[in-house]
Design a protein around this motif. Structure first.
Motif, short mmCIF file in Angstrom:
data_model
loop_
_atom_site.label_atom_id
_atom_site.label_comp_id
_atom_site.label_asym_id
_atom_site.label_seq_id
_atom_site.Cartn_x
_atom_site.Cartn_y
_atom_site.Cartn_z
N GLY A 226 69.73 36.75 -11.18
CA GLY A 226 71.16 36.57 -11.41
C GLY A 226 71.65 35.24 -10.87
O GLY A 226 72.44 34.54 -11.53
N ALA A 227 71.19 34.87 -9.66
CA ALA A 227 71.60 33.59 -9.07
C ALA A 227 71.11 32.42 -9.92
O ALA A 227 71.85 31.45 -10.17
CB ALA A 227 71.04 33.48 -7.65
N GLN B 39 70.40 32.53 -13.14
CA GLN B 39 71.12 32.55 -14.40
C GLN B 39 72.52 31.94 -14.24
O GLN B 39 73.00 31.23 -15.13
CB GLN B 39 71.23 33.99 -14.92
CG GLN B 39 71.69 34.09 -16.37
CD GLN B 39 70.74 33.41 -17.33
OE1 GLN B 39 69.54 33.59 -17.27
NE2 GLN B 39 71.28 32.59 -18.21
N ARG B 40 73.16 32.22 -13.09
CA ARG B 40 74.48 31.62 -12.85
C ARG B 40 74.39 30.10 -12.76
O ARG B 40 75.23 29.37 -13.29
CB ARG B 40 75.08 32.20 -11.56
CG ARG B 40 75.59 33.64 -11.73
CD ARG B 40 76.44 34.05 -10.53
NE ARG B 40 75.65 34.12 -9.29
CZ ARG B 40 74.98 35.21 -8.91
NH1 ARG B 40 75.00 36.31 -9.67
NH2 ARG B 40 74.30 35.21 -7.78
N ASP B 41 73.35 29.61 -12.08
CA ASP B 41 73.16 28.16 -11.97
C ASP B 41 72.89 27.54 -13.35
O ASP B 41 73.37 26.44 -13.65
CB ASP B 41 72.00 27.85 -11.02
CG ASP B 41 72.35 28.17 -9.57
OD1 ASP B 41 73.54 28.31 -9.27
OD2 ASP B 41 71.41 28.28 -8.76
N ARG C 80 73.92 28.77 -16.29
CA ARG C 80 75.17 28.77 -17.05
C ARG C 80 76.12 27.68 -16.57
O ARG C 80 76.81 27.04 -17.37
CB ARG C 80 75.84 30.15 -16.94
CG ARG C 80 75.17 31.23 -17.79
CD ARG C 80 76.10 32.42 -17.98
NE ARG C 80 76.36 33.09 -16.71
CZ ARG C 80 75.68 34.13 -16.26
NH1 ARG C 80 74.69 34.63 -16.98
NH2 ARG C 80 75.98 34.70 -15.11
N ALA C 81 76.14 27.45 -15.24
CA ALA C 81 77.02 26.41 -14.70
C ALA C 81 76.60 25.03 -15.19
O ALA C 81 77.44 24.20 -15.57
CB ALA C 81 76.99 26.46 -13.17
N HIS D 79 63.29 30.33 -13.54
CA HIS D 79 63.72 31.65 -14.02
C HIS D 79 62.57 32.37 -14.72
O HIS D 79 62.32 33.55 -14.50
CB HIS D 79 64.91 31.49 -14.97
CG HIS D 79 65.55 32.79 -15.37
ND1 HIS D 79 65.02 33.59 -16.37
CD2 HIS D 79 66.64 33.44 -14.91
CE1 HIS D 79 65.77 34.65 -16.51
NE2 HIS D 79 66.76 34.61 -15.64
#
Length: 620
Positions: free
Chosen positions: A536-537, A539-541, A543-544, A603
């Motif tokens: 999740g962390a 994936q957030r990076d 997307r950012a 990832h």
């Protein structure tokens, strides 16, 4: 160590390799992937010097032994065991190492009573197995394997997987079975767009990197095209103004020097679905107490077997070769009649059959288009060409004669013929033989989406794990129906003819330990929670980074438009500010693309690691 430098190879106008290079380091087990016809077998032939590159070279150390399975089988000993012993490297002190030969032969499916048979009495498939045994026993410095599982049954494939995991030397292997490759290899090497790319890790990692590189290439190409359009617009606008002559000439020279990135051709892939005929009953087919023997003088292959096939069943038929799998499938398909018992089809059942021998039934003098039309003569050529295109026979390729097609192409023709008429029961005998890895993936997707029932004979544990929910198991001279998945079968029953140790070796090669099921559930839950946090962390990076790239690209577009207007007004102060802004945005985008590549690779690696850890827990 094997090293290839600047290799180029073409057959007429068909380019295979364009100045490629790679290195196989000590101890590396490399999976070689690429579409059929893209050069995998050609590369193997160049390594063993059956073919030669048009330019460049392949460097092989002195006294370095390369072992491969030759297409031309020859035997000189009078028994299978003696022939196997010929594969051994020189044995010191005259020691008897025939036990090693027996171990490998039995692993590949030979029975002890086969050891004294003449190799010439064996079937073609077992002659290939004997030749494979000799190659393995020779312990070459480099082991070359081209589709080694094609002639093996499921138990032999499981044995070979464990054997190759312990291989200490170098290896290059071609196989259409992605899971088998990933469970054995340390590196993956892909042939893609006439080049060779090698990565440490699985096929998924390689394909993810290739996809990312192509996306970056396309984004860069589109940005370059925008810049080129802006420069050309400037040149056309100010070409006639004397005060701008120097700037115009400068931009013209810069434009001429800059290479233009070409748009990549779209890779052809199978993208199809099997047409479905609506069925609302309970049973498509029932087989009741059927038996069959090829001779009254020998025990029946199948004796008193019963099966009911529901409308969404996914039934896998598994077991050793020669035990009756294809015979049973042929009876279910109506190709053979049982000696006793009966097989009843519902009157609304519409079966479609893909058989091992159906390739031989293709008319060698017909074209691909003719074969498609033969299934449904009332359909027009346009409809036939559509199906040809779906099966990757586009344009004039649809007019190829069957006689010139490869095994994989003929398999695609047979699959194409199944797309003509809707069905609600697919009966398939080893449909993945001769298909490349990408085509196998497409077939699995099509079967998974199919609304009807599927009965499939396969030795691929990847297909069994991803598709089937029931099994027909041939083991210990018996055939039984197992209600459950293939993984359920391995955990609850397992192969009777396989040792307990072999059944308990998971993908990472470590022995499992029996633990409390409650403790396993707790460990699994904790691992799933940890996976969610880590992935999740990342994936957030990701997307950012993607969001910032989009924002910066919009900023560049806006600033560029403003820059054009400022240039038209000769307003130099905004020009300087906007030019700096565009330059900084482009530099930041380059940094973000680099970060995005690193994050995506991390990832993929973490996802694979968690998958392996979860698999280890589930198989405990």
């Amino acid at each position: 160590m094997i090293q290839a430098n600047n290799i180029s190879k073409a057959y007429g106008r068909q380019v295979i390799f364009d100045e490629v290079g790679f290195t196989i380091n000590p101890g590396e087990r490399v999976g070689l992937v690429g579409r059929n016809g893209h050069g995998k077998t050609t590369l193997i032939k160049m390594i063993i010097q059956e073919e030669h590159p048009d330019s460049g070279n392949i460097s092989i150390p002195n006294n370095y032994i390369v072992g491969h399975l030759s297409q031309h089988l020859s035997f000189s000993a009078d028994t299978v065991l003696k022939e196997g012993c010929l594969g051994l490297r020189a044995v010191e002190d005259g020691r008897d190492e025939s036990y090693r030969v027996k171990t490998v032969l039995q692993g590949l499916g030979f029975m002890p009573e086969d050891f004294d048979r003449s190799p010439l009495e064996l079937s073609g498939g077992f002659q290939v197995r004997l030749s494979l045994a000799k190659v393995l026993l020779g312990e070459p410095d480099l082991l070359l394997l081209d589709e080694p599982t094609n002639y093996l049954d499921i138990l032999s494939i499981r044995w070979l997987r464990e054997f190759l995991r312990n291989w200490k030397h170098e290896m290059i292997m071609i196989t259409h079975d992605r899971d088998f490759m990933d469970s054995v290899t340390t590196h993956t090497m892909g042939i893609h767009r006439f080049k060779i790319r090698k990565v440490a890790g699985t096929t998924e990692k390689l394909y993810s990197q290739l996809l990312m590189e192509e996306e970056m290439h396309e984004r860069t190409r589109m940005n370059d095209e925008k810049k080129r359009a802006e420069v050309e617009k400037f040149i056309n606008r100010f070409r006639a103004q004397a005060t701008k002559a120097s700037a115009v000439q400068s931009k013209i020279k810069a434009l001429q020097k800059k290479d233009r990135l070409q748009q990549l051709d779209e890779a052809k892939v199978l993208d199809f679905s099997f047409p479905y005929e609506l069925f609302e009953g309970k049973w498509l087919m029932t087989a009741h107490e059927i038996s069959f023997s090829y001779s009254p003088d020998i025990p029946p292959l199948i004796n008193g077997f019963s099966l009911a096939v529901g409308r969404r069943d996914r039934i896998g038929i598994v077991g050793k070769n020669g035990k009756g799998k294809t015979t049973l499938l042929n009876m279910l398909a109506g190709e053979l009649k049982p000696d006793t018992g009966e097989i009843v089809l519902n009157q609304k059942t519409r079966p479609a059959y893909f058989g091992q021998m159906n390739i031989d039934r293709l008319n060698p003098s017909w074209t691909v288009e003719d074969e498609i039309l033969e299934v449904h003569p009332d359909s027009n050529r346009r409809a036939s060409r559509t199906i040809c295109g779906i099966m990757m026979f586009e344009g004039d390729d649809a007019l190829k004669k069957i006689s010139v097609l490869s095994g994989g192409e003929k398999s695609r023709v047979l699959l194409g013929k199944m797309l003509i008429s809707p069905s609600n029961l697919l009966i398939l005998d080893e449909p993945t033989n001769h298909l490349d890895m990408e085509s196998v993936d497409s077939l699995i997707e099509a079967l998974d989406a199919y609304e009807g029932a599927v009965i499939i004979v396969t030795h691929s544990e990847m297909i069994l794990n991803s598709l089937v929910n029931r099994l027909v198991v041939f083991d210990e001279n018996r055939v039984n129906v197992f209600e459950g998945t293939y993984e359920d079968f391995l955990q609850r029953v397992g192969w009777k003819t396989e040792s307990a140790d072999a059944r308990n070796v998971p993908a990472n090669g470590e022995r499992t330990v029996v633990v409390d099921r409650k403790e396993l559930r707790r460990l699994k839950a904790e691992l799933i929670t940890e996976r969610g946090k880590v992935l999740g962390a990342l994936q957030r990076d990701i997307r950012a980074a993607e969001a910032e790239i989009v924002t910066l690209e919009k900023r560049i577009e806006t600033d560029t438009a403003a820059l054009v207007k400022a240039s038209e007004k000769n307003d130099w102060q905004p020009i300087a500010v906007l030019s700096k802004s565009v330059h900084e945005a482009r530099e930041r985008i380059e940094v973000l693309f680099s970060e995005l590549e690193t994050l995506t690779s991390e990832h993929v690696a973490q996802a694979k690691l968690f998958e392996e850890r979860l698999s280890g827990i589930e198989k405990s």
